[in-house]
Design a protein around this motif. Sequence first.
Motif, PDB file in Angstrom:
ATOM      1  N   ARG A 201       0.815  -1.218   0.000  1.00 17.60           N
ATOM      2  CA  ARG A 201       0.000   0.000   0.000  1.00 17.60           C
ATOM      3  C   ARG A 201       0.848   1.268   0.000  1.00 17.60           C
ATOM      4  O   ARG A 201       0.328   2.367  -0.179  1.00 17.60           O
ATOM      5  CB  ARG A 201      -0.911   0.018   1.234  1.00 17.60           C
ATOM      6  N   MET A 227      -7.647  -4.985  -2.598  1.00 11.13           N
ATOM      7  CA  MET A 227      -6.671  -4.077  -2.014  1.00 11.13           C
ATOM      8  C   MET A 227      -5.831  -3.399  -3.095  1.00 11.13           C
ATOM      9  O   MET A 227      -5.596  -2.193  -3.074  1.00 11.13           O
ATOM     10  CB  MET A 227      -5.768  -4.825  -1.032  1.00 11.13           C
ATOM     11  N   VAL A 231      -5.186   0.588  -4.164  1.00 13.08           N
ATOM     12  CA  VAL A 231      -3.862   1.204  -4.327  1.00 13.08           C
ATOM     13  C   VAL A 231      -3.756   1.848  -5.703  1.00 13.08           C
ATOM     14  O   VAL A 231      -3.247   2.966  -5.847  1.00 13.08           O
ATOM     15  CB  VAL A 231      -2.743   0.151  -4.130  1.00 13.08           C
TER      16      VAL A 231
END
Length: 416
Positions: A201, A227, A231
Amino acid sequence: MKTKFLLPATLFASLLSVPVTLTALEPATLEPLPHAGDIYAPDDQNSPYAEGTRAINEGRWSDAGSIFSKIASQRGDRADAALYWKAYAENKEGQSARALETCADLGRSYSKSRWITECDALRIEIRGASGNPVQPQSTPDDDLKMLALNALMQQDEGRAMPILQQILQKPGPDKLKEKALFVLANSNTPEAQNAIAQIARGQSNPQLQVRAIRMYAAIKGKQSTSMLSDVYQHSSDEAVKRAILQSYLVSGSPDKLMEAARGEQNPNLVKAAIQSLGAMGAISDLSTLYRDKKDTQARTAILNALVAAGPKGSEMLNTIATTEQDPELRRRAIRNLGVTGGKAAAPSLVAAYQSSSDVESKRAALDGLFISGDATDLVSLARSEKNPELKQAIVSKLSIMHSKEATDYMMEILNK
């Protein structure tokens, strides 16, 4: 205590010495081979060392131990290497205490031998397997430190994680940090995976973000896409975004690639997303994009991606070759059809040649026939072609095609 997967020390050390790729995360099953400089030469195949090497590679541990023990006792040029392989065979045979004694003998007798490092790695593996891992702080060599950390992660992650975090967070060589990241990637525990996710991240160690993204995608598979998508949306770094697009390809996520191809403003990243769709063979998605995208650059990327899709892209290329109004795009579709369709595309390419009114489109069709190795149709077109320039272009291609039809036609020209 819960047992976890532990890479063999010698193999783990070899992985630490090369750039980490996605394939490096796959479980390893091969036994380590001797160093390149110690593999017996062709004229040495019957030597005792060669026989010991064969015994190692065939898993005959008792034979290998006896052979290398005899070589070591003779104190010759390879006595130090023989002691290492004797220890290696003893450990494989379940005699770990004897293997440690043999390594100690190597250190006493040949204090400057490079095989001592190999024995250090073996010692770390033995200690880790016994539930008494070597403490990383006690090891000055970076590669051995990582081996010790890997072993400690299997036995006592609570003690290993702070050391790894310290290596990752404090100033130090990038290579050491990458190796620490690799050790994390070999742990399936939530704490280790969360640590990699934080780096992916960009919340810590931005210089390792791209590598962490690839590792996280390899570990989590499709579970990583949510996820990584977040990002991607919040990043302005092209290298980070490109790594995420590659991760979508690895995890098999065409929907995320479509999102990027449609919403991305950077043409380089649009092209990268399209290329990945082609590599996945996502023909339906590419067809939708070709219809929706109006700029030539994106459409050209799609035509090239259809080549990466292989034979599955031929039908779409054929459709574009016959319907596209932009002459440049049409010519590229015709040429690419020869790459993907092979000889099956011959009728379409001949039709494209005959129906095209401009010379460049005809040349594109000739390129496609040449790439597909279709000498038969090229000879037929050469016989009927009235344009001297195009006829010369066909003959030029036939002259470098190694086929009976092409050779016979060359003889036909010479005999006129």
